[in-house]
Motif scaffolding. Structure first.
Motif, PDB file in Angstrom:
ATOM      1  N   ASN A 191       0.728  -1.091  -0.192  1.00  0.00           N
ATOM      2  CA  ASN A 191      -0.062  -0.060  -0.059  1.00  0.00           C
ATOM      3  C   ASN A 191       0.703   1.292  -0.185  1.00  0.00           C
ATOM      4  O   ASN A 191       0.493   2.315  -0.633  1.00  0.00           O
ATOM      5  CB  ASN A 191      -0.895   0.123   1.313  1.00  0.00           C
ATOM      6  CG  ASN A 191      -1.982  -0.905   1.016  1.00  0.00           C
ATOM      7  OD1 ASN A 191      -2.329  -1.650   0.007  1.00  0.00           O
ATOM      8  ND2 ASN A 191      -2.545  -1.503   2.184  1.00  0.00           N
ATOM      9  N   LYS A 192       2.129   1.277   0.808  1.00  0.00           N
ATOM     10  CA  LYS A 192       3.102   2.336   0.793  1.00  0.00           C
ATOM     11  C   LYS A 192       3.423   2.697  -0.558  1.00  0.00           C
ATOM     12  O   LYS A 192       3.656   3.692  -1.147  1.00  0.00           O
ATOM     13  CB  LYS A 192       3.919   1.997   1.759  1.00  0.00           C
ATOM     14  CG  LYS A 192       3.613   2.354   3.222  1.00  0.00           C
ATOM     15  CD  LYS A 192       4.850   2.019   4.112  1.00  0.00           C
ATOM     16  CE  LYS A 192       4.404   2.098   5.666  1.00  0.00           C
ATOM     17  NZ  LYS A 192       4.617   3.525   6.146  1.00  0.00           N
TER      18      LYS A 192
ATOM     19  N   PRO B 207      -0.827   2.725  -4.132  1.00  0.00           N
ATOM     20  CA  PRO B 207      -2.147   2.634  -3.677  1.00  0.00           C
ATOM     21  C   PRO B 207      -3.057   1.821  -4.436  1.00  0.00           C
ATOM     22  O   PRO B 207      -4.163   1.320  -3.830  1.00  0.00           O
ATOM     23  CB  PRO B 207      -2.653   4.063  -3.845  1.00  0.00           C
ATOM     24  CG  PRO B 207      -1.304   4.825  -4.361  1.00  0.00           C
ATOM     25  CD  PRO B 207      -0.263   3.999  -4.688  1.00  0.00           C
TER      26      PRO B 207
ATOM     27  N   HIS C  90      -4.382  -1.128  -2.702  1.00  0.00           N
ATOM     28  CA  HIS C  90      -5.247  -0.833  -1.393  1.00  0.00           C
ATOM     29  C   HIS C  90      -6.560  -1.587  -1.770  1.00  0.00           C
ATOM     30  O   HIS C  90      -7.444  -1.440  -2.771  1.00  0.00           O
ATOM     31  CB  HIS C  90      -5.696   0.585  -1.259  1.00  0.00           C
ATOM     32  CG  HIS C  90      -6.143   0.691   0.048  1.00  0.00           C
ATOM     33  ND1 HIS C  90      -5.433   0.756   1.135  1.00  0.00           N
ATOM     34  CD2 HIS C  90      -7.566   0.735   0.441  1.00  0.00           C
ATOM     35  CE1 HIS C  90      -6.315   0.932   2.289  1.00  0.00           C
ATOM     36  NE2 HIS C  90      -7.458   1.008   1.772  1.00  0.00           N
ATOM     37  N   GLY C  91      -7.090  -2.547  -0.836  1.00  0.00           N
ATOM     38  CA  GLY C  91      -8.298  -3.175  -0.756  1.00  0.00           C
ATOM     39  C   GLY C  91      -8.478  -4.401  -1.792  1.00  0.00           C
ATOM     40  O   GLY C  91      -9.372  -5.195  -1.812  1.00  0.00           O
TER      41      GLY C  91
END
Ligand code: ARG
Length: 599
Positions: A360-361, A364, A367-368
């Motif tokens: 995630n870093k 992005p 993400h999810g």
């Protein structure tokens, strides 16, 4: 059924403007087919839920259905013939490419990564969990319209290869020089089965045992891993050989389990040339920090994870997490997935939290999309299994034992059965795989032979038996029914012969036992969706047991082929039999279990 749901929802929406309508399934078919819990709506309208459900029951009219207030619930209950026509129609008239409960392609892509055993270790009962849970998740998602990629993150790289290389080169002269000697891959007779991978595995166990008293051996292992990483030809040659031997064994087990992957070539070693670029990306993103003794880490405290993610050891070698980072980045490029499921044990929860946090870093986009679906470890009554110590239960032994126990029962109960061996294999497999699915995914399982192999109760063979019994009824019915059953069973998982039109008179299904069975059939798609959403086959397995049990009630109370049945009653009941067989077969298939035609 879908149309009915929509109609009911529309009526409710009209009667309750501004209220969100969510329907449930009543506890039994006695109560109805759909339920509207009135609590939330009542609160919103400042009413008593009991009173609201009565008002709604009095105010809504739907053809072929009764609206009944049951306390705070408003139940919609279909007239017996309407229920029969709706359920049988949905199952028996579903087109072959769109079986009952399935959904159309939704344009979404999911990667299911599962099994992922470590090379040069044997396949234990523990690996069954990841393999079969993953297989079921892949099947379920596909059934529900996802585009599925099945990956196996083979553990074919890492420090354990240092250990293996050290052990092999140390002891090869003790009769292990050729691990494949005296072994016929084409005919792996049971007593020979454990060679050559077993020989390799024994070397591994021996090394760990001796290492306890001789810590210098640890350095030997490390040195070999370094050589491997640096491309030393001898280390590479042996590694490739160990890998080949392991894959051959794994492939045999996958074939036996009926499990297949899109590729077995994307194991940990596959990402080797992507490790440096991955480290560069982390560097560029400013995420790398110097850890202890020259190690490199990513701090995750800011996202609530106290333990940093180690990505490179002090000696410059890569680790498990580095290869997982590279794999995720590769998969983004190669598959552009919407979701990636990792079916890996609960002991790796932290690892995946760290992995996803670093991703995630870095980007992005992740993400999810990333999901770890952990499962509980298999324990022996005497404690945790440990490959290193060698106290493990091998999957093949479990499958063999299950097959033999089943064969003994068949021998006793049905000695004339054709294909006894093959049927015993399917039932043994059904017992083991179903047992696994009936256990809550996340809780540890204590493995005892009795529980796994129990053939009565909530087991695979019980469900398989219901299916076989129906096919036997159809054979006895003769004529078209027998022909259709045979043709259907030969065609694959879901007896895909359409039955159009349905019997005109469904009055033979008015009995409560027949109605209960219809209700449970309608519950199958609900269970399938719940299984996919919860990422575990348990709801589906439970529904199949319920179906088998409900069928048994129907079979006992509603004679199908009784000579004094009218033609209409007989036809209607046979149609219900076919629908049930189809549902059972389909459900088992999604779990990775085959249903024999006879048993
Ligand atoms: N090979 C690992 C083990 O046996 C499991 C790999 C899980 N998948 C992953 N992407 N890390 O423990």
């Amino acid at each position: 059924m879908d149309a009915l749901r929509t109609t009911f929802e529309q009526h409710l929406a009209a009667a309750l403007p501004g209220v969100e309508i969510t329907l449930e399934r009543p506890k039994s078919g006695e109560l109805g087919d759909l339920a509207f819990p009135c609590f939330r709506a009542a609160k919103q309208l400042g009413k008593n839920p009991m009173q609201l459900s009565q008002e709604l029951a009095a105010g809504i009219r739907i053809d072929g259905a009764a609206l009944v207030a049951a306390g705070p619930y408003l139940n919609l209950k279909l007239a017996p013939e309407t229920r029969a026509a709706a359920v049988l129609g949905a199952i028996l008239q579903a087109p072959g490419d769109q079986p009952f409960g399935s959904r159309r392609a939704n344009g979404r892509k999911v990667i299911v990564e599962y099994s992922s055993p470590n090379i040069a270790k044997l396949f234990t009962i523990g690996h069954l969990r990841s393999t079969m849970i993953g297989h079921a998740l892949a099947q379920l998602h596909q059934f529900l319209g996802w585009e599925v990629t099945r990956l196996n993150h083979l553990g074919d790289w890492g420090t354990q290869f240092g250990t293996l290389l050290a052990a092999y080169t140390r002891w090869a002269q003790d009769g292990n020089a050729d691990l494949e000697a005296d072994f016929d891959w084409a005919d792996p007779a049971p007593e020979k089965r454990r060679t050559p991978l077993f020989r390799l595995f024994q070397l591994y166990v021996r090394f760990h045992a001796e290492e306890e008293n001789d810590p210098a051996m640890r350095d030997e292992g490390r040195a070999w891993f370094r050589r491997l990483e640096e491309g030393d030809p001898e280390a590479r040659r042996l590694w490739a050989w160990f890998r080949k031997i392991s894959l051959k064994e794994f492939q045999r087990i996958y074939d036996r389990l009926g499990v297949a992957f899109d590729t077995l070539e994307q194991g940990e070693a596959f990402y080797e040339d992507q490790l440096v670029p991955t480290m560069d990306l982390l560097e560029q993103a400013g995420l790398l920090v110097e850890g202890d003794k020259g190690a490199r880490i990513v701090n995750l405290e800011d996202v609530g994870i106290a333990t940093p993610c180690l990505v490179q050891k002090g000696d410059g070698t890569s680790i498990y997490a580095t290869r997982d980072l590279a794999a995720a980045l590769y998969r983004k490029q190669a598959y552009a997935f919407d979701r990636c499921l990792y079916v890996v044990g609960t002991d790796q929860v932290l690892h995946f939290q760290q992995l996803f946090a670093v991703l995630n870093k870095l980007d992005p986009w992740f993400h999810g999309r990333m999901l770890h679906t952990p499962f509980g470890m298999v324990k022996l009554p005497e404690g945790k299994m440990s490959t290193r110590k060698g106290n493990v239960i091998f999957l093949e032994d479990v499958l063999d034992e299950a097959r033999e126990r089943v064969a003994a029962i068949i021998q006793e109960k049905n000695p004339d059965l054709a294909d006894r061996e093959a049927v015993a294999e399917l039932l043994g497999m059904g017992a083991v795989v179903f047992f696994d699915a009936m256990n809550d995914r996340v809780k540890p399982i204590t493995f005892t032979w009795d529980r796994v192999i129990a053939l009565d109760g909530d087991t695979g063979p019980y469900v398989q038996y219901a299916h076989a019994r129906i096919l036997s009824v159809l054979r006895k019915a003769g004529g078209d029914w027998a022909a259709k059953a045979q043709a259907g069973a030969a065609q694959g998982p879901c007896l895909p012969f359409p039955l159009a039109p349905l019997p005109a008179d469904l009055g033979g299904l008015a009995a409560p036992e027949a109605q209960a069975l219809l209700f449970e059939l309608a519950g199958l798609p609900v269970a399938i969706t719940a299984a996919a959403e919860g990422c575990m086959a348990t709801p589906l397995a439970r529904q199949l047991v319920t179906l088998a049990r409900t069928f048994s009630g129907f079979y006992t109370n509603c004679p199908i082929l009784a000579p004094d049945n009218t033609h209409e009653v007989r036809e209607a009941r046979l149609a219900l039999c076919v629908a049930t067989a189809r549902a059972l077969r389909q459900g088992l298939y999604l779990m990775g279990i085959q249903a024999p035609e006879e048993m």
